[in-house]
Design a protein around this motif. Sequence first.
Motif: not given
Lengths: 426, 113
Positions: A68, A107-108, A110-111, A120-123, A288
């Motif tokens: 991130p 990015d981060e 998230v799952s 899957t990314l936050k974006g 995570i």
Amino acid sequence: MDKLTRREFNKLIALGLAGSTVGLLGAPKPLFAARSNVLVIGGGFGGATAARYIKKFDPSIDVTLVEPKALFYTCPFSNWVLGGLKQMKDIGHTYDNLKSTINVIQDEVVSIDPVKKTATLKGGKTLSYDRAVLSPGIDFRWGATAGYDEAASQLVPHAYHAGPQTELLLKQLQDMKDGGVVALCAPKDPFRCPPGPYERASLIAYYLKQNKPKSKVIIYDAKEKFSKQALFQQGWQKLYGNMVEWRSASSGGAIKRIDAQKLELETEFGVEKADVINFIPQQWAGKIARESGLTDESGWCPINQKTFESLKHPNIHVIGDACIAGDMPKSGFVASSQAKVTALAVVDLLRGIEPEPPSLANACYSLVGKNYGISVASVYTFSETGITNIKGAGGLTSLEANEGQLSAEATYAEGWYASLCKDIWG
Amino acid sequence: MTLKQGVLKLTVALSIGLVTIFGINCGGGGTDERAKEIKRGQILALSCTTCHGPDGKSAGTMPSLQGKSAEYIESQLKRYKAGEGSPSIMDRFAKAYTDEEIKLIAEYFGNLK
């Protein structure tokens, strides 16, 4: 041992790390299969090292690193900033030097879907992987001590994720009156960087001695003993006299409650007030890892200690502070060491080769004063019982070390940081 | 011939080809044994590269290993192991390795380009 020419030796290394034990090229998968795809999650000491070394060991692998932050501040040397010996800019590292060979995505994650092998990314984007390396670091167990949650950390900093929290604590120290009391609360094991709180107490004392000599640092410890204890205590006495006081858990060090507004701490002996409080909370694996089902009841990630592959989900390797790695402590150097052997294991596994047993190390320098360094070294081997410390080797700076040797250790500490960061962020 | 068998044959052929091209003399131990030793040396050396640099070139005050011969590195590590070097973190590290492992580490750095 047969003698090879340097040219031959380097060709062997380049053509697959002297390859496998079954042939110089190793298993043939990369010759025909689609390019392998490795996803590295987290760009700290573990993740950035893993990304670089996977690419170095096998340039045919597509490596993606998701982190991130555009600028990563290191916890190592953040205490030097608090002591006034470094500035924030000295401990910030970008990913610019990784971008020529690695796909760096700011990015981060998230799952993670370990069955579909996707993240899957936050974006909103979804990335697939053949193997993933997760290096999520630590999170804090907010609320484990009454009164200390994320909101409280804006008044009473933990400063155990370097960055704005470091700056907040620095400002509080700078604003404190001469004669003030700094309370530094150290957590229970296991936690990131075991000597970290004590190096911090040392360098806060260093700053106070120069600028606010009537002040005091009191360490409230949730433990009965701590890393490099005799060396730190000897150094405190020599450099700061009674300015640094350490209280073990049973001697009033255990914190029952904290009031971040009033700057009060409650121990079994009553309520005490401080002028600045640095509260380092209890920790567990980064979010995570916990949300992806990679942790056990301890809050940390169990792994195969030969390959660092998760025991919870296949094809995901967990390295660094978040994993349970036998005798190894949680430190930046350790995360980097784990990342390198994991990079080799990942490359081998993608080629269908059984990885060789790893060899790992830890080297950790702490500064007690400006020209006063101490260190601990350990080498680790892998056996059926997991990762164990090699007995009869490693250990601490001698308590008998003279001034010249302690000064040399301080110089090496700088070199250690420069080399470590160059190896990781380029 | 299945794809797997084909791949295997090609690998063997390429492996033999490499040995021929590079003129590697693997002696009695054979290619596998030698490759295994080199890989072990590299795995052991990974711990050293963090301070001494991935190419043996240190970025800071840690000594560089680049350009030093395997013989020199081996003798220095053995001095540290025997407690004969000036006291530093290296005394403590060197004691963790057997003489054979020290030789493999030294060979790795001694052969760096």
